[in-house]
Design a protein around this motif. Structure first.
Motif, PDB file in Angstrom:
ATOM      1  N   VAL A  15     -22.708 -13.648 -49.578  1.00 43.77           N
ATOM      2  CA  VAL A  15     -21.851 -13.664 -50.772  1.00 43.77           C
ATOM      3  C   VAL A  15     -22.152 -12.424 -51.616  1.00 43.77           C
ATOM      4  O   VAL A  15     -21.230 -11.705 -52.032  1.00 43.77           O
ATOM      5  CB  VAL A  15     -22.036 -14.962 -51.590  1.00 43.77           C
ATOM      6  CG1 VAL A  15     -21.251 -14.883 -52.895  1.00 43.77           C
ATOM      7  CG2 VAL A  15     -21.604 -16.183 -50.790  1.00 43.77           C
ATOM      8  N   SER A  16     -23.424 -12.162 -51.857  1.00 47.92           N
ATOM      9  CA  SER A  16     -23.802 -10.978 -52.640  1.00 47.92           C
ATOM     10  C   SER A  16     -23.337  -9.696 -51.968  1.00 47.92           C
ATOM     11  O   SER A  16     -22.866  -8.775 -52.633  1.00 47.92           O
ATOM     12  CB  SER A  16     -25.320 -10.920 -52.831  1.00 47.92           C
ATOM     13  OG  SER A  16     -25.764 -12.028 -53.557  1.00 47.92           O
ATOM     14  N   GLY A  17     -23.476  -9.640 -50.666  1.00 52.16           N
ATOM     15  CA  GLY A  17     -23.020  -8.463 -49.928  1.00 52.16           C
ATOM     16  C   GLY A  17     -21.519  -8.266 -50.033  1.00 52.16           C
ATOM     17  O   GLY A  17     -21.035  -7.146 -50.184  1.00 52.16           O
ATOM     18  N   GLY A  18     -20.772  -9.379 -49.954  1.00 59.21           N
ATOM     19  CA  GLY A  18     -19.320  -9.300 -50.115  1.00 59.21           C
ATOM     20  C   GLY A  18     -18.938  -8.826 -51.510  1.00 59.21           C
ATOM     21  O   GLY A  18     -17.991  -8.036 -51.672  1.00 59.21           O
ATOM     22  N   MET A  19     -19.681  -9.293 -52.502  1.00 64.38           N
ATOM     23  CA  MET A  19     -19.434  -8.846 -53.876  1.00 64.38           C
ATOM     24  C   MET A  19     -19.757  -7.357 -54.015  1.00 64.38           C
ATOM     25  O   MET A  19     -19.005  -6.603 -54.629  1.00 64.38           O
ATOM     26  CB  MET A  19     -20.274  -9.663 -54.860  1.00 64.38           C
ATOM     27  CG  MET A  19     -19.812 -11.091 -55.016  1.00 64.38           C
ATOM     28  SD  MET A  19     -20.891 -12.063 -56.099  1.00 64.38           S
ATOM     29  CE  MET A  19     -20.623 -11.258 -57.663  1.00 64.38           C
ATOM     30  N   MET A  20     -20.866  -6.929 -53.432  1.00 62.89           N
ATOM     31  CA  MET A  20     -21.285  -5.538 -53.520  1.00 62.89           C
ATOM     32  C   MET A  20     -20.246  -4.611 -52.885  1.00 62.89           C
ATOM     33  O   MET A  20     -19.863  -3.583 -53.469  1.00 62.89           O
ATOM     34  CB  MET A  20     -22.642  -5.363 -52.822  1.00 62.89           C
ATOM     35  CG  MET A  20     -23.255  -3.992 -52.973  1.00 62.89           C
ATOM     36  SD  MET A  20     -24.819  -3.805 -52.047  1.00 62.89           S
ATOM     37  CE  MET A  20     -25.749  -5.214 -52.611  1.00 62.89           C
ATOM     38  N   ALA A  21     -19.770  -4.984 -51.704  1.00 62.76           N
ATOM     39  CA  ALA A  21     -18.771  -4.169 -51.015  1.00 62.76           C
ATOM     40  C   ALA A  21     -17.487  -4.071 -51.833  1.00 62.76           C
ATOM     41  O   ALA A  21     -16.917  -2.987 -52.014  1.00 62.76           O
ATOM     42  CB  ALA A  21     -18.471  -4.765 -49.635  1.00 62.76           C
ATOM     43  N   ARG A  32      -5.801  -2.857 -54.598  1.00 61.14           N
ATOM     44  CA  ARG A  32      -5.106  -3.620 -53.543  1.00 61.14           C
ATOM     45  C   ARG A  32      -6.019  -3.599 -52.319  1.00 61.14           C
ATOM     46  O   ARG A  32      -5.814  -2.849 -51.370  1.00 61.14           O
ATOM     47  CB  ARG A  32      -3.739  -3.007 -53.239  1.00 61.14           C
ATOM     48  CG  ARG A  32      -2.787  -2.937 -54.417  1.00 61.14           C
ATOM     49  CD  ARG A  32      -2.033  -4.207 -54.676  1.00 61.14           C
ATOM     50  NE  ARG A  32      -1.238  -4.576 -53.506  1.00 61.14           N
ATOM     51  CZ  ARG A  32      -0.807  -5.792 -53.259  1.00 61.14           C
ATOM     52  NH1 ARG A  32      -1.071  -6.770 -54.095  1.00 61.14           N
ATOM     53  NH2 ARG A  32      -0.102  -6.069 -52.191  1.00 61.14           N
ATOM     54  N   ILE A  33      -7.054  -4.437 -52.382  1.00 62.60           N
ATOM     55  CA  ILE A  33      -8.113  -4.434 -51.364  1.00 62.60           C
ATOM     56  C   ILE A  33      -7.857  -5.529 -50.338  1.00 62.60           C
ATOM     57  O   ILE A  33      -7.771  -6.706 -50.684  1.00 62.60           O
ATOM     58  CB  ILE A  33      -9.499  -4.636 -52.021  1.00 62.60           C
ATOM     59  CG1 ILE A  33      -9.745  -3.544 -53.075  1.00 62.60           C
ATOM     60  CG2 ILE A  33     -10.596  -4.631 -50.953  1.00 62.60           C
ATOM     61  CD1 ILE A  33     -10.961  -3.787 -53.946  1.00 62.60           C
ATOM     62  N   VAL A  34      -7.776  -5.119 -49.091  1.00 64.53           N
ATOM     63  CA  VAL A  34      -7.601  -6.050 -47.979  1.00 64.53           C
ATOM     64  C   VAL A  34      -8.969  -6.592 -47.584  1.00 64.53           C
ATOM     65  O   VAL A  34      -9.951  -5.846 -47.524  1.00 64.53           O
ATOM     66  CB  VAL A  34      -6.979  -5.334 -46.756  1.00 64.53           C
ATOM     67  CG1 VAL A  34      -6.967  -6.236 -45.530  1.00 64.53           C
ATOM     68  CG2 VAL A  34      -5.582  -4.833 -47.079  1.00 64.53           C
ATOM     69  N   TYR A  35      -9.035  -7.895 -47.311  1.00 61.29           N
ATOM     70  CA  TYR A  35     -10.214  -8.492 -46.671  1.00 61.29           C
ATOM     71  C   TYR A  35      -9.804  -8.783 -45.239  1.00 61.29           C
ATOM     72  O   TYR A  35      -8.812  -9.480 -45.002  1.00 61.29           O
ATOM     73  CB  TYR A  35     -10.659  -9.789 -47.348  1.00 61.29           C
ATOM     74  CG  TYR A  35     -11.750 -10.457 -46.551  1.00 61.29           C
ATOM     75  CD1 TYR A  35     -13.065 -10.071 -46.712  1.00 61.29           C
ATOM     76  CD2 TYR A  35     -11.446 -11.403 -45.586  1.00 61.29           C
ATOM     77  CE1 TYR A  35     -14.070 -10.629 -45.939  1.00 61.29           C
ATOM     78  CE2 TYR A  35     -12.453 -11.963 -44.810  1.00 61.29           C
ATOM     79  CZ  TYR A  35     -13.754 -11.571 -44.991  1.00 61.29           C
ATOM     80  OH  TYR A  35     -14.744 -12.118 -44.207  1.00 61.29           O
ATOM     81  N   ARG A  49     -18.837 -13.870 -47.022  1.00 57.43           N
ATOM     82  CA  ARG A  49     -18.485 -12.514 -47.438  1.00 57.43           C
ATOM     83  C   ARG A  49     -17.138 -12.515 -48.157  1.00 57.43           C
ATOM     84  O   ARG A  49     -16.944 -11.812 -49.144  1.00 57.43           O
ATOM     85  CB  ARG A  49     -18.474 -11.575 -46.232  1.00 57.43           C
ATOM     86  CG  ARG A  49     -19.862 -11.390 -45.656  1.00 57.43           C
ATOM     87  CD  ARG A  49     -19.879 -10.672 -44.337  1.00 57.43           C
ATOM     88  NE  ARG A  49     -21.209 -10.809 -43.748  1.00 57.43           N
ATOM     89  CZ  ARG A  49     -21.556 -10.367 -42.563  1.00 57.43           C
ATOM     90  NH1 ARG A  49     -20.670  -9.724 -41.809  1.00 57.43           N
ATOM     91  NH2 ARG A  49     -22.786 -10.550 -42.117  1.00 57.43           N
ATOM     92  N   PHE A  50     -16.208 -13.335 -47.650  1.00 62.91           N
ATOM     93  CA  PHE A  50     -14.911 -13.480 -48.303  1.00 62.91           C
ATOM     94  C   PHE A  50     -15.093 -14.066 -49.702  1.00 62.91           C
ATOM     95  O   PHE A  50     -14.454 -13.613 -50.662  1.00 62.91           O
ATOM     96  CB  PHE A  50     -13.972 -14.353 -47.473  1.00 62.91           C
ATOM     97  CG  PHE A  50     -12.673 -14.645 -48.169  1.00 62.91           C
ATOM     98  CD1 PHE A  50     -11.697 -13.675 -48.293  1.00 62.91           C
ATOM     99  CD2 PHE A  50     -12.441 -15.889 -48.730  1.00 62.91           C
ATOM    100  CE1 PHE A  50     -10.498 -13.936 -48.954  1.00 62.91           C
ATOM    101  CE2 PHE A  50     -11.260 -16.165 -49.394  1.00 62.91           C
ATOM    102  CZ  PHE A  50     -10.290 -15.184 -49.511  1.00 62.91           C
ATOM    103  N   ASP A  51     -15.962 -15.063 -49.834  1.00 64.02           N
ATOM    104  CA  ASP A  51     -16.230 -15.659 -51.152  1.00 64.02           C
ATOM    105  C   ASP A  51     -16.736 -14.592 -52.124  1.00 64.02           C
ATOM    106  O   ASP A  51     -16.357 -14.586 -53.300  1.00 64.02           O
ATOM    107  CB  ASP A  51     -17.240 -16.801 -51.045  1.00 64.02           C
ATOM    108  CG  ASP A  51     -16.693 -18.015 -50.315  1.00 64.02           C
ATOM    109  OD1 ASP A  51     -15.454 -18.109 -50.133  1.00 64.02           O
ATOM    110  OD2 ASP A  51     -17.505 -18.878 -49.920  1.00 64.02           O
ATOM    111  N   GLY A  52     -17.572 -13.676 -51.645  1.00 60.89           N
ATOM    112  CA  GLY A  52     -18.047 -12.575 -52.476  1.00 60.89           C
ATOM    113  C   GLY A  52     -16.923 -11.639 -52.883  1.00 60.89           C
ATOM    114  O   GLY A  52     -16.878 -11.154 -54.021  1.00 60.89           O
ATOM    115  N   TYR A  53     -16.015 -11.399 -51.972  1.00 68.33           N
ATOM    116  CA  TYR A  53     -14.817 -10.577 -52.240  1.00 68.33           C
ATOM    117  C   TYR A  53     -14.007 -11.197 -53.378  1.00 68.33           C
ATOM    118  O   TYR A  53     -13.619 -10.507 -54.325  1.00 68.33           O
ATOM    119  CB  TYR A  53     -14.026 -10.496 -50.928  1.00 68.33           C
ATOM    120  CG  TYR A  53     -12.579 -10.102 -50.997  1.00 68.33           C
ATOM    121  CD1 TYR A  53     -12.199  -8.762 -50.974  1.00 68.33           C
ATOM    122  CD2 TYR A  53     -11.572 -11.065 -51.012  1.00 68.33           C
ATOM    123  CE1 TYR A  53     -10.857  -8.396 -50.975  1.00 68.33           C
ATOM    124  CE2 TYR A  53     -10.231 -10.709 -51.012  1.00 68.33           C
ATOM    125  CZ  TYR A  53      -9.880  -9.375 -51.002  1.00 68.33           C
ATOM    126  OH  TYR A  53      -8.554  -9.031 -51.004  1.00 68.33           O
TER     127      TYR A  53
END
Length: 168
Positions: A15-21, A32-35, A49-53
């Motif tokens: 989650v933290s990594g997804g937030m960082m990215a 307009r960021i694609v996951y 990772r999606f949750d972090g996004y």
């Protein structure tokens, strides 16, 4: 972490990594960021990772768009095809957070094939920090996992299990 695998699997702070990215892309001015990643139960780390996004967007008052969530397997070719489908759909985007570096490689190859300049027109961030990331041109921005620490923890847990000790 995956509760049913507690003590039997070692992961990173997805989650933290997804937030960082995602924050990195947002700090570049991308909106307009694609996951792109798998949503299957076989890849709970991608869900995290999606949750972090999503959380990174929420922190600055932005919502995410369903049209910018792309399902793909964890292979370059599948990511290439999924990216082509996204481009063909006409969706507007200026960045991609790929759930893995392998996915990012496929995304970048597809963007280039379509004449889209990386990172000038579309920025891309991966996850895993595979050694090949540095040889990609331009070098892929990616979230590093501490695989050495993970392997040491996994070995320690295995030895504890063999001795009948509890692990966490």
């Amino acid at each position: 972490t995956v509760p049913e695998l507690e003590g039997h699997a070692v992961g990173c702070e997805n989650v933290s990594g997804g937030m960082m990215a995602t924050r990195h892309l947002l700090n570049l001015g991308r909106r307009r960021i694609v996951y792109i990643g798998s949503k299957s139960r076989g890849h709970p780390e991608f869900k995290a990772r999606f949750d972090g996004y999503v959380k990174a967007h929420e922190q600055i008052g932005l919502s995410t768009s369903p049209e910018l969530r792309v399902q793909t397997d964890i292979q370059e070719t599948a990511a290439f095809e999924a990216t082509q489908t996204l481009i063909d759909s006409g969706a507007e985007f200026d960045a991609v957070f790929a759930a893995s570096d392998l996915i990012a490689f496929g995304v970048i190859k597809c963007l280039r094939k379509n004449g889209i300049k990386v990172p000038d027109q579309v920025s891309v961030v991966g996850f895993d920090d595979l050694p090949a990331s540095t040889y990609f041109s331009p070098a892929l921005t990616t979230i590093r996992q501490d695989t050495r620490h993970a392997s040491e923890t996994m070995l320690d847990n295995l030895l504890k299990m063999i001795e009948g000790e509890s692990v966490s």
